[in-house]
Motif scaffolding. Structure first.
Motif, PDB file in Angstrom:
ATOM      1  N   UNK A  78       0.942  -0.759   0.208  1.00  0.00           N
ATOM      2  CA  UNK A  78      -0.223  -0.063   0.349  1.00  0.00           C
ATOM      3  C   UNK A  78       0.755   1.380  -0.080  1.00  0.00           C
ATOM      4  N   UNK A  79       1.526   0.988   0.644  1.00  0.00           N
ATOM      5  CA  UNK A  79       2.841   2.195   0.471  1.00  0.00           C
ATOM      6  C   UNK A  79       4.362   2.449  -0.915  1.00  0.00           C
ATOM      7  N   UNK A  80       3.552   3.707  -1.554  1.00  0.00           N
ATOM      8  CA  UNK A  80       3.965   3.514  -3.187  1.00  0.00           C
ATOM      9  C   UNK A  80       5.596   4.552  -2.923  1.00  0.00           C
ATOM     10  N   UNK A  81       5.456   5.579  -1.867  1.00  0.00           N
ATOM     11  CA  UNK A  81       6.371   6.515  -1.638  1.00  0.00           C
ATOM     12  C   UNK A  81       7.293   7.147  -0.527  1.00  0.00           C
ATOM     13  N   UNK A  82       8.022   5.920   0.072  1.00  0.00           N
ATOM     14  CA  UNK A  82       8.761   6.323   1.625  1.00  0.00           C
ATOM     15  C   UNK A  82       9.316   7.575   0.985  1.00  0.00           C
ATOM     16  N   UNK A  83       9.940   8.366   2.178  1.00  0.00           N
ATOM     17  CA  UNK A  83      10.899   9.219   1.921  1.00  0.00           C
ATOM     18  C   UNK A  83      11.774   8.315   2.965  1.00  0.00           C
ATOM     19  N   UNK A  84      13.514   8.878   1.864  1.00  0.00           N
ATOM     20  CA  UNK A  84      14.970   8.538   2.476  1.00  0.00           C
ATOM     21  C   UNK A  84      14.818   8.852   3.962  1.00  0.00           C
ATOM     22  N   UNK A  85      14.933   9.935   3.471  1.00  0.00           N
ATOM     23  CA  UNK A  85      15.393  11.204   5.181  1.00  0.00           C
ATOM     24  C   UNK A  85      14.292  11.270   6.223  1.00  0.00           C
ATOM     25  N   UNK A  86      14.337  10.430   7.709  1.00  0.00           N
ATOM     26  CA  UNK A  86      13.177  10.666   8.159  1.00  0.00           C
ATOM     27  C   UNK A  86      12.676  12.574   8.685  1.00  0.00           C
ATOM     28  N   UNK A  87      11.183  12.404   8.882  1.00  0.00           N
ATOM     29  CA  UNK A  87      11.188  14.248   9.832  1.00  0.00           C
ATOM     30  C   UNK A  87      11.889  14.360  10.717  1.00  0.00           C
ATOM     31  N   UNK A  88      11.984  12.638  11.729  1.00  0.00           N
ATOM     32  CA  UNK A  88      12.679  12.977  13.023  1.00  0.00           C
ATOM     33  C   UNK A  88      13.026  11.795  13.418  1.00  0.00           C
ATOM     34  N   UNK A  89      13.792  11.674  14.314  1.00  0.00           N
ATOM     35  CA  UNK A  89      14.513  10.988  14.504  1.00  0.00           C
ATOM     36  C   UNK A  89      15.038  10.869  16.107  1.00  0.00           C
ATOM     37  N   UNK A  90      14.172  10.116  17.150  1.00  0.00           N
ATOM     38  CA  UNK A  90      14.157  10.004  19.018  1.00  0.00           C
ATOM     39  C   UNK A  90      14.826   8.445  19.203  1.00  0.00           C
TER      40      UNK A  90
END
Length: 565
Positions: free
Chosen positions: A122-134
């Motif tokens: 169902x996922x067709x476009x997943x960003x490589x760079x994360x919006x945030x990392x915790x």
């Protein structure tokens, strides 16, 4: 269970417990050193002791950050326990934020395949760079086949194994500390360790966070000014959470808000109103409202993120808080202390006089108009000072409420220098002040109870007067005057005299040891040394008692309150 995927994990199982125990030994040695008067160049003063304690708290926070995920979350939990940690440590841990580098994108894809299976398509476009990392996870933006814009919160690999290892070691540490006669007195370290283990392992299950997000969203469905992302349940699992993508301007970016034509003062008021609704109306609130978890949409709506740390106030506690609010509003320190004692917040069988004076200081200094800009910060600071090493056991949910309100007040002041959460809170506190949120019956019952209590006391006055007059005539009446401050000062004076006497005795034994060492029979130096050992131990205990008795005098405003008694 799968075998460890790298030699690094095998090494961590051996070295990590040693690293944690080393931190414990360093901390205990540092605390022992800080407690020695002779360790302060130029003499120990309250200012130097407070400065060293702040440095120690900052060092502990940095060590928690180095140890990673479990300890970052542990620090955030311990920041809600001012009854077991000093105020400086609590305040430092409350500001503990995740600063963890992102893990590789191929690992993200692999985890999504494992957790979602066929649904991954169902996922067709997943960003490589994360919006945030915790410390627990990182967030990636994605698009679905339906065109829906979402974000995926993906848990760090191997985190549960590391959590369980760290928590097992911490339970061992808690058991050792609990057996210490001084460190374990009055504090259930083993119980705290078990509670931390339960809470932290629950936080690793993102299905619970999904339930929190859905419940929180339900509370504000009818409020267009508040937005909470919806959960996509079919793409969520134990280690993956999928939410709607709601972009916004970071709430503390005042310049960006002004450029977007949004009034920062209106945002601050809207946020305060929503938060007070969570506390007073719903009893379910966001327990970590720092600027990273709040944003503003283009139309001025407030957006909440991250639902891993939520707080809940039971009906019983809300009712009790209502009575506390009424007592605080009336500046009734005695009534507030009685309510706290009935709620089990204050230990039974203690002298309420010192506690009542401290509560009166809080009510007078922090809640007297005109309200200062940092009234919540001041209340939180007074609360931490009041709770630590005092007969208080505040429920953690109340501390989370105070900390969350204090954090949000700071956010509000960054948007509007004239922001006052206490002023905005008045209409929301009125239901608590009148009926504790339970309707007119509660108010009627409270008035009836107080009227019956006053009536019974009034009916008993003639009999008590007659008994007192009879005892005066017979010469049997004794008047007992208790001066709490005088008793405490006399006790400290007696301890100081004992300490001085023992100091002279130790000095004499030291001189005798020096003379014998220089004589023709130096072996006799063992005699004064052996005699001086029990005297020295007794002297150290006296110093500890004097230090403990002096803590109350160091609290701001207590001396002035004592003179007003």
């Amino acid at each position: 269970m799968a075998a460890p995927s790298s030699p690094g994990i095998l090494l961590s199982r051996f070295w990590r417990p040693l690293r944690i125990w080393r931190l414990v030994v360093q901390l205990l040695a540092g605390l022992w050193w800080d407690g020695r008067p002779w360790s302060y160049p130029g003499g120990r003063t309250p200012e130097r002791q407070a400065a060293r304690q702040r440095r120690r708290a900052r060092w502990l926070t940095s060590q928690f950050l180095e140890l990673g995920s479990a300890f970052i979350k542990l620090g955030q939990l311990l920041s809600a326990r001012p009854d077991v940690l000093p105020a400086d440590v609590v305040e430092e841990l409350a500001h503990l934020q995740d600063r963890v580098p992102a893990f590789p994108f191929p690992v993200v894809e692999s985890l999504l395949e494992q957790e979602l299976g066929e649904r991954r398509a169902e996922i067709i476009d997943l960003a490589v760079e994360p919006l945030g990392s915790a410390s627990l996870a990182q967030v990636h933006r994605a698009s679905l086949r339906s065109g829906r814009q979402v974000v995926f919160k993906v848990q760090r690999p191997g985190l549960e194994r590391l959590f369980r290892l760290d928590l097992e070691v911490l339970q061992q540490v808690a058991a050792v500390v609990q057996r210490h006669p001084r460190w374990g007195a009055g504090r259930d370290w083993v119980g705290i360790a078990k509670e931390c283990r339960r809470v932290l392992l629950r936080e690793l299950d993102f299905r619970l966070e999904a339930e929190h997000a859905a419940r929180f969203r339900q509370q504000f469905l009818d409020d267009p000014g508040i937005r909470i992302p919806a959960v996509i349940w079919e793409l969520s699992s134990r280690r993956v959470l999928c939410l709607d993508y709601l972009p916004g301007i970071k709430i503390n970016d005042r310049e960006a808000l002004v450029r977007a034509g949004i009034d920062p003062a209106a945002v601050a008021e809207k946020g305060a109103a929503s938060y007070l609704q969570q506390l007073v109306r719903f009893g379910f609130f966001h327990a970590d409202p720092h600027p990273g978890n709040l944003a503003v949409a283009g139309d001025g709506s407030l957006i909440y993120y991250d639902f891993g740390m939520m707080g809940q106030i039971s009906e019983r506690l809300r009712s009790r808080i209502g009575r506390m609010v009424r007592a605080a509003a009336a500046r009734d320190a005695s009534g507030l202390v009685d309510e706290l004692q009935q709620a089990g917040v204050i230990a039974q069988g203690i002298d309420p006089g010192p506690v009542r004076r401290l509560v009166r200081v809080m009510l007078t200094e922090a809640l007297t108009p005109p309200f200062s800009a940092n009234v919540l910060d001041k209340l939180s600071g007074d609360l931490y000072e009041l709770v630590y090493d005092q007969p208080f056991r505040l429920p953690p949910e109340l501390i989370f409420v105070m900390r969350a309100l204090s954090t949000f007040e700071g956010v509000g002041r960054s948007l509007d220098p004239g922001f006052s959460l206490v002023t905005i809170a008045r209409p929301y506190l009125l239901p608590l002040m009148t009926a504790s949120g339970n309707g007119p019956n509660e108010l009627f019952n409270e008035i009836s109870r107080q009227a019956a209590e006053v009536g019974s006391r009034a009916l008993g006055i003639p009999r008590r007067l007659e008994e007192s007059l009879s005892r005066i005539e017979q010469g049997d009446l004794q008047v007992l005057i208790r001066a709490g401050e005088t008793d405490r000062l006399l006790r400290r004076l007696a301890l100081a005299q004992q300490s001085s006497g023992q100091s002279f005795l130790l000095g004499g034994l030291a001189v005798a040891a020096a003379l014998l060492a220089a004589s023709s029979r130096p072996a006799l130096v063992a005699v004064p040394l052996v005699l001086g050992l029990p005297v020295g131990l007794s002297w150290l205990k006296l110093q500890s008692r004097l230090k403990r008795d002096g803590r109350l005098d160091q609290l701001p405003g207590v001396a002035a309150a004592s003179r007003r008694e």
